[in-house]
Scaffold this motif. Structure first.
Motif, PDB file in Angstrom:
ATOM      1  N   PHE A   1       0.949  -1.301   0.033  1.00  0.00           N
ATOM      2  CA  PHE A   1       0.049  -0.037   0.148  1.00  0.00           C
ATOM      3  C   PHE A   1       0.972   1.168   0.065  1.00  0.00           C
ATOM      4  O   PHE A   1       1.318   1.487   1.075  1.00  0.00           O
ATOM      5  CB  PHE A   1      -0.819   0.102   1.255  1.00  0.00           C
ATOM      6  CG  PHE A   1      -1.970  -1.095   1.306  1.00  0.00           C
ATOM      7  CD1 PHE A   1      -2.978  -1.034   0.766  1.00  0.00           C
ATOM      8  CD2 PHE A   1      -1.564  -2.238   1.658  1.00  0.00           C
ATOM      9  CE1 PHE A   1      -4.065  -2.019   0.865  1.00  0.00           C
ATOM     10  CE2 PHE A   1      -2.485  -3.465   1.787  1.00  0.00           C
ATOM     11  CZ  PHE A   1      -3.694  -3.134   1.335  1.00  0.00           C
TER      12      PHE A   1
ATOM     13  N   PRO B   1      -1.818   4.518   1.180  1.00  0.00           N
ATOM     14  CA  PRO B   1      -3.277   4.050   2.007  1.00  0.00           C
ATOM     15  C   PRO B   1      -4.247   5.459   2.119  1.00  0.00           C
ATOM     16  O   PRO B   1      -3.687   6.445   2.312  1.00  0.00           O
ATOM     17  CB  PRO B   1      -2.623   3.891   3.091  1.00  0.00           C
ATOM     18  CG  PRO B   1      -1.340   4.029   3.324  1.00  0.00           C
ATOM     19  CD  PRO B   1      -0.860   4.405   2.133  1.00  0.00           C
TER      20      PRO B   1
ATOM     21  N   VAL C   1      -5.698  -1.790   7.000  1.00  0.00           N
ATOM     22  CA  VAL C   1      -5.086  -0.556   5.787  1.00  0.00           C
ATOM     23  C   VAL C   1      -6.095  -0.905   4.573  1.00  0.00           C
ATOM     24  O   VAL C   1      -6.544  -2.010   4.319  1.00  0.00           O
ATOM     25  CB  VAL C   1      -3.786  -1.058   5.619  1.00  0.00           C
ATOM     26  CG1 VAL C   1      -3.363  -2.158   5.011  1.00  0.00           C
ATOM     27  CG2 VAL C   1      -3.203  -0.132   4.469  1.00  0.00           C
TER      28      VAL C   1
ATOM     29  N   GLN D   1      -6.816   0.953   0.543  1.00  0.00           N
ATOM     30  CA  GLN D   1      -6.609   1.807  -0.508  1.00  0.00           C
ATOM     31  C   GLN D   1      -7.354   1.431  -1.771  1.00  0.00           C
ATOM     32  O   GLN D   1      -7.479   0.368  -1.969  1.00  0.00           O
ATOM     33  CB  GLN D   1      -5.040   1.651  -0.856  1.00  0.00           C
ATOM     34  CG  GLN D   1      -4.678   2.812  -1.865  1.00  0.00           C
ATOM     35  CD  GLN D   1      -3.137   2.427  -2.240  1.00  0.00           C
ATOM     36  OE1 GLN D   1      -2.390   1.872  -1.373  1.00  0.00           O
ATOM     37  NE2 GLN D   1      -2.839   2.880  -3.483  1.00  0.00           N
TER      38      GLN D   1
ATOM     39  N   VAL E   1       3.091  -1.040   4.172  1.00  0.00           N
ATOM     40  CA  VAL E   1       2.709   0.146   4.058  1.00  0.00           C
ATOM     41  C   VAL E   1       3.481   1.420   4.317  1.00  0.00           C
ATOM     42  O   VAL E   1       4.486   1.312   5.033  1.00  0.00           O
ATOM     43  CB  VAL E   1       1.591   0.244   5.517  1.00  0.00           C
ATOM     44  CG1 VAL E   1       0.787   1.512   5.367  1.00  0.00           C
ATOM     45  CG2 VAL E   1       0.593  -0.831   5.448  1.00  0.00           C
TER      46      VAL E   1
END
Length: 197
Positions: A8, A11, A31, A33, A136
């Motif tokens: 990600f 995100p 998370v 996205q 992330v």
């Protein structure tokens, strides 16, 4: 079977959250996205350490590289609960943390629990062998928001005992520092009426 690596780079949301009541909470990192959503399960101590280490990393990045950072005392923008249902991708075993200077981003890597000892070379790497991973990338402001929210989430649990630091239970607490003795209770209060000395 090759590992799954969920990356990600921008995100929409990266948060810690819980499901359950204090004393019986499960901790998750979630998370999202675009239309992708990944949730991982971890221990309270893991999420607490991650938030602390992100703060320390940002301080080190500022000291070594002079990067502009948001203040440490930020107001949390996102107090919404986790997105339901929480479908767990895996339980976190190892966490990695780094700084990508070119992107000016904190890199958080979460690796699944493995039955065999983990070769540290797979952390922050895209090798085919290794545990499933969530990676992330967070701008410094997003990283600060994550840490601030996480602190609120952790503090929302049971208060700590002032003597031993372990969580206090609503039903009572046997403190190791007092050897199980509760102040205000006399031995005579514990004897039955027919227990005459």
């Amino acid at each position: 079977m090759s590992r799954a690596i969920h990356i990600f780079r921008s995100p929409d949301r990266f948060v810690a959250g819980t499901v359950g009541e204090p004393g019986d909470r499960a901790f998750y990192l979630q998370v999202s996205q675009d239309n992708r959503l990944v949730s991982v399960l971890l221990e309270k101590q893991q999420v607490q350490i991650l938030a602390e280490r992100i703060g320390a990393l940002l301080g080190e990045v500022h000291r070594r590289f002079g990067a502009e950072l948001p203040p440490t005392d930020v107001d949390v923008d996102d107090l919404e609960p986790l997105q339901m249902p929480v479908d767990v991708e895996f339980r976190v075993g190892t966490m990695g943390l780094g700084w990508e200077a070119d992107a000016g981003a904190v890199v958080v890597e979460l690796l699944a629990v493995t039955e065999t000892p983990l070769d540290e070379s797979v952390v922050l790497d895209d090798t085919d062998e290794g545990p499933d991973t969530v990676r992330v990338f967070l701008a410094p402001a997003e990283a600060r928001q994550f840490s601030a929210r996480t602190e609120l989430i952790v503090d929302a649990g049971r208060p700590p005992c002032p003597l031993c630091g372990r969580p206090l239970d609503p039903a009572g607490h046997i403190c190791a520092r007092t050897n199980g003795y509760h102040r205000g209770i006399e031995l005579s209060d514990l004897q039955k009426p027919d227990d005459e000395p």
